[in-house]
Design a protein around this motif. Structure first.
Motif, short mmCIF file in Angstrom:
data_model
loop_
_atom_site.label_atom_id
_atom_site.label_comp_id
_atom_site.label_asym_id
_atom_site.label_seq_id
_atom_site.Cartn_x
_atom_site.Cartn_y
_atom_site.Cartn_z
N CYS A 178 -53.50 -36.59 7.06
CA CYS A 178 -54.14 -35.54 7.85
C CYS A 178 -53.11 -34.70 8.58
N GLN A 211 -59.98 -46.54 10.07
CA GLN A 211 -58.83 -45.64 10.10
C GLN A 211 -58.74 -45.01 11.49
N LYS A 264 -51.69 -49.24 5.60
CA LYS A 264 -53.12 -49.40 5.39
C LYS A 264 -53.92 -48.76 6.52
N ARG A 265 -53.37 -48.84 7.72
CA ARG A 265 -54.07 -48.29 8.89
C ARG A 265 -53.74 -46.82 9.12
N TYR A 266 -52.51 -46.44 8.85
CA TYR A 266 -52.06 -45.12 9.30
C TYR A 266 -51.70 -44.14 8.18
N LEU A 308 -64.18 -42.04 8.76
CA LEU A 308 -62.86 -42.67 8.78
C LEU A 308 -62.84 -43.89 9.71
N THR A 339 -53.78 -42.54 6.26
CA THR A 339 -54.68 -41.38 6.40
C THR A 339 -54.27 -40.52 7.59
N TRP A 340 -53.71 -41.14 8.62
CA TRP A 340 -53.21 -40.39 9.79
C TRP A 340 -52.15 -39.40 9.36
N VAL A 388 -57.21 -42.54 12.64
CA VAL A 388 -57.23 -41.09 12.69
C VAL A 388 -58.66 -40.58 12.92
N GLY A 389 -59.64 -41.39 12.57
CA GLY A 389 -61.02 -41.00 12.79
C GLY A 389 -61.34 -40.84 14.27
#
Length: 259
Positions: free
Chosen positions: A98, A172, A90-92, A167, A94-95, A174-175
């Motif tokens: 990307c 998130q 859920k947290r990573y 993000l 998007t990391w 990664v933002g």
């Protein structure tokens, strides 16, 4: 090429804090710019884009979330914490999405390099920062378009900064990475243009000093009549001696190197 030794010795004024600040971001800009430029630029120079550096960077970024989120839970027996794969994703997620996009774009840039003309045939600049995406040239604000300097120092980093902020807004991590890279991207180009401006102004000032040396040093004309040029310090009383001294101050570097 003629070099004015007096100019090289006397005329130097530095803002130490500003110079240190810009030099710092210029020194650390390589990776942050790499992380962003592969998405928005094409035809990067052979020595500007390093595929091996990109892959090492990708491996480090691959391990950061696991190190931060998973390792403490897996190896700290006394914390009572358990590793939750769903919370981690859920947290990573998007990391890693990307990061996957970054790796894919690096392969695209590498493939472009193979198709470009050889730098050894003088067909292109090996340190080229690539071609800017046409959308940035087409973008207008209140009917005003932006030049290349404004694009590199403002528009390109602002594009990523907004993405990073969005993000962060949805929690998130990664933002944060994207926003930090965007800030480094902007300030590194500010430093680049600052250095370029100073280089050109140094050359212009030295040319003016050379051209006005006789008027300012030999004839003793006022700065108002010599485009602001003046010599500091005591000078010989004899104008002919001052003329000879000017000839030794302005040296032909090609002649000196040949000797």
């Amino acid at each position: 090429m003629k070099k004015n030794l007096y100019y090289r010795t006397m005329f130097r004024r530095h803002n130490a804090i500003k110079e240190f600040f810009l030099a710092f971001f210029y020194a650390i800009c390589s990776i942050p710019r790499l992380l962003l430029e592969v998405f928005i630029r094409k035809n990067l120079g052979e020595r500007y884009f390093s595929f091996s550096t990109a892959m090492v960077t990708a491996f480090i970024l691959l391990s950061i979330p696991f190190t931060i989120g998973a390792v403490p839970s897996l190896f700290n027996r006394y914390s009572g914490a358990e590793f939750d794969i769903l919370t981690f994703l859920k947290r990573y997620l998007t990391w890693y999405l990307c990061l996957a996009g970054f790796v894919a774009k690096c392969f695209d840039r590498r493939h472009e390099l193979k198709r470009l003309p050889s730098v050894f045939d003088f067909a292109r600049f090996s340190l080229s920062a690539g071609t800017i995406h046409p959308s940035f040239y087409q973008f207008q604000f209140k009917g005003r378009s932006f030049n290349i300097r404004e694009i590199e120092t403002m528009l390109e980093p602002a594009f990523f900064f907004i993405i990073g902020f969005a993000l962060i807004f949805i929690a998130q991590p990664v933002g944060v990475l994207i926003m930090v890279c965007a800030i480094c991207y902007s300030l590194s180009y500010v430093a680049t243009y600052h250095n370029g401006d100073n280089f050109i102004m140094d050359k212009i000032d030295e040319m003016i000093l050379n051209e006005e040396s006789v008027n300012a040093f030999v004839d003793g004309m006022d700065p108002e009549d010599t485009r602001g040029v003046r010599y500091y310090g005591r000078t010989p009383a004899d104008p002919e001696v001052r003329r000879q001294l000017v000839d030794s101050i302005i040296v032909d570097t090609d002649f000196v190197e040949a000797r």
